[in-house]
Design a protein around this motif. Structure first.
Motif, PDB file in Angstrom:
ATOM      1  N   ASP A  24      18.267  74.831  50.053  1.00  9.49           N
ATOM      2  CA  ASP A  24      19.422  75.015  49.152  1.00  9.49           C
ATOM      3  C   ASP A  24      19.526  75.941  48.088  1.00  9.49           C
ATOM      4  OD1 ASP A  24      20.563  73.671  51.277  1.00  9.49           O
ATOM      5  OD2 ASP A  24      20.574  71.637  50.049  1.00  9.49           O
ATOM      6  N   SER A  25      18.256  75.931  47.454  1.00  7.60           N
ATOM      7  CA  SER A  25      18.296  76.818  46.012  1.00  7.60           C
ATOM      8  C   SER A  25      17.593  78.293  46.508  1.00  7.60           C
ATOM      9  CB  SER A  25      17.373  76.278  45.283  1.00  7.60           C
ATOM     10  OG  SER A  25      15.880  76.337  45.679  1.00  7.60           O
ATOM     11  N   HIS A  26      17.677  78.505  47.993  1.00  6.85           N
ATOM     12  CA  HIS A  26      17.290  79.844  48.399  1.00  6.85           C
ATOM     13  C   HIS A  26      16.088  80.327  47.534  1.00  6.85           C
ATOM     14  CE1 HIS A  26      20.754  80.423  50.867  1.00  6.85           C
ATOM     15  NE2 HIS A  26      21.528  79.836  49.846  1.00  6.85           N
ATOM     16  N   GLU A  27      14.980  79.531  47.287  1.00  8.54           N
ATOM     17  CA  GLU A  27      13.779  80.006  46.634  1.00  8.54           C
ATOM     18  C   GLU A  27      12.535  79.709  47.720  1.00  8.54           C
ATOM     19  OE1 GLU A  27      13.510  77.884  42.986  1.00  8.54           O
ATOM     20  OE2 GLU A  27      15.257  78.750  42.175  1.00  8.54           O
ATOM     21  N   THR A  28      12.844  78.744  48.564  1.00  9.78           N
ATOM     22  CA  THR A  28      11.584  78.412  49.467  1.00  9.78           C
ATOM     23  C   THR A  28      12.062  78.288  50.790  1.00  9.78           C
ATOM     24  OG1 THR A  28      11.057  76.822  47.718  1.00  9.78           O
ATOM     25  CG2 THR A  28       9.957  76.596  49.703  1.00  9.78           C
ATOM     26  N   VAL A  29      11.001  78.633  51.701  1.00 10.01           N
ATOM     27  CA  VAL A  29      11.462  78.851  53.165  1.00 10.01           C
ATOM     28  C   VAL A  29      10.975  77.245  53.584  1.00 10.01           C
ATOM     29  CG1 VAL A  29      10.621  79.498  55.516  1.00 10.01           C
ATOM     30  CG2 VAL A  29      10.725  81.099  53.391  1.00 10.01           C
ATOM     31  N   VAL A  30      12.022  76.803  54.432  1.00  9.47           N
ATOM     32  CA  VAL A  30      11.836  75.509  55.184  1.00  9.47           C
ATOM     33  C   VAL A  30      10.704  75.561  56.024  1.00  9.47           C
ATOM     34  CG1 VAL A  30      12.900  73.582  56.664  1.00  9.47           C
ATOM     35  CG2 VAL A  30      14.355  75.171  54.848  1.00  9.47           C
ATOM     36  N   ASP A  31       9.856  74.253  55.912  1.00  8.31           N
ATOM     37  CA  ASP A  31       8.697  74.276  57.037  1.00  8.31           C
ATOM     38  C   ASP A  31       8.990  74.391  58.232  1.00  8.31           C
ATOM     39  OD1 ASP A  31       6.714  74.444  54.700  1.00  8.31           O
ATOM     40  OD2 ASP A  31       6.915  72.114  54.607  1.00  8.31           O
ATOM     41  N   GLY A  32       8.155  74.390  59.301  1.00  7.84           N
ATOM     42  CA  GLY A  32       8.323  74.593  60.711  1.00  7.84           C
ATOM     43  C   GLY A  32       8.482  75.844  61.354  1.00  7.84           C
ATOM     44  N   PRO A  33       8.743  75.913  62.541  1.00  5.56           N
ATOM     45  CA  PRO A  33       8.773  77.288  63.625  1.00  5.56           C
ATOM     46  C   PRO A  33      10.349  77.752  62.960  1.00  5.56           C
ATOM     47  CG  PRO A  33       9.174  75.262  64.736  1.00  5.56           C
ATOM     48  CD  PRO A  33       8.691  74.667  63.497  1.00  5.56           C
ATOM     49  N   PRO A  34      10.536  78.961  63.134  1.00  2.00           N
ATOM     50  CA  PRO A  34      11.842  79.455  62.934  1.00  2.00           C
ATOM     51  C   PRO A  34      13.003  78.798  63.820  1.00  2.00           C
ATOM     52  CG  PRO A  34      10.436  81.115  63.994  1.00  2.00           C
ATOM     53  CD  PRO A  34       9.604  80.021  63.697  1.00  2.00           C
ATOM     54  N   PRO A  35      14.095  78.428  63.293  1.00  2.00           N
ATOM     55  CA  PRO A  35      15.018  77.841  64.022  1.00  2.00           C
ATOM     56  C   PRO A  35      16.010  78.712  64.807  1.00  2.00           C
ATOM     57  CG  PRO A  35      15.892  77.882  61.722  1.00  2.00           C
ATOM     58  CD  PRO A  35      14.309  78.572  61.804  1.00  2.00           C
ATOM     59  N   GLY A  36      15.709  80.031  64.690  1.00  2.00           N
ATOM     60  CA  GLY A  36      16.497  81.037  65.265  1.00  2.00           C
ATOM     61  C   GLY A  36      16.176  82.392  65.124  1.00  2.00           C
TER      62      GLY A  36
END
Length: 163
Positions: A24-36
């Motif tokens: 939400d802060s646009h500072e960190t990539v969410v873990d896991g494979p790319p969702p799209g």
């Protein structure tokens, strides 16, 4: 890729990049494979020419067949016969040559030679296709796999008449 859900369902696009989600802060990539994936979608040329980039969820993408992809690009892949496919390819090669080398075509009635040249190229390409076993299936969908050098060699050989 064919888009199977969402606003662009049924359309075909080309994958450009993985689309990673940010927190939400646009500072960190969410873990896991790319969702799209970032997909270039070809617009309807009648309403909005060009391409559009969209993020499409992974589960909404399906790999397309070669024929589907070529048809999206506006290329015909099936014909009435192998001969028709060879003739279309010969016409396209001729148009390309006329466009890229206009100096070798007569200035008066430049299309005057075109039917004869197309017929000779079609016959030479058909011969190459048959020799390479590319005349199956009989809808001409394998003609594009034929190499052009044997066709050019056939056209450059002296005519020996019927044997």
């Amino acid at each position: 890729m064919r888009i199977t859900a969402g606003d662009h369902e049924g359309r075909i696009g080309f994958v450009k990049n993985s689309a990673w989600l940010m927190d939400d802060s646009h500072e960190t990539v969410v873990d896991g494979p790319p969702p799209g994936y970032e997909v270039m979608i070809r617009e309807d040329p009648e309403s909005a020419p060009g391409n559009k980039r969209e993020i499409v969820p992974t589960e909404a993408l399906r790999r397309t067949t070669r024929e589907e992809t070529l048809e999206v690009l506006g290329l015909q892949t099936r014909f009435e016969s192998v001969w028709d496919a060879c003739e279309r390819w010969a016409q396209t090669l001729l148009w390309w040559h006329q466009d890229t080398h206009p100096e070798v075509w007569p200035t008066e009635n430049p299309d005057g030679r075109a039917p004869v040249v197309t017929a000779l190229m079609t016959a030479a390409l058909f011969d190459t296709v048959r020799q390479r076993g590319l005349d199956e299936p009989d809808d001409g969908s394998s003609v594009h796999l034929a190499p052009l050098l044997p066709m050019a060699d056939t056209l450059g050989r002296p005519y020996r008449g019927s044997q």
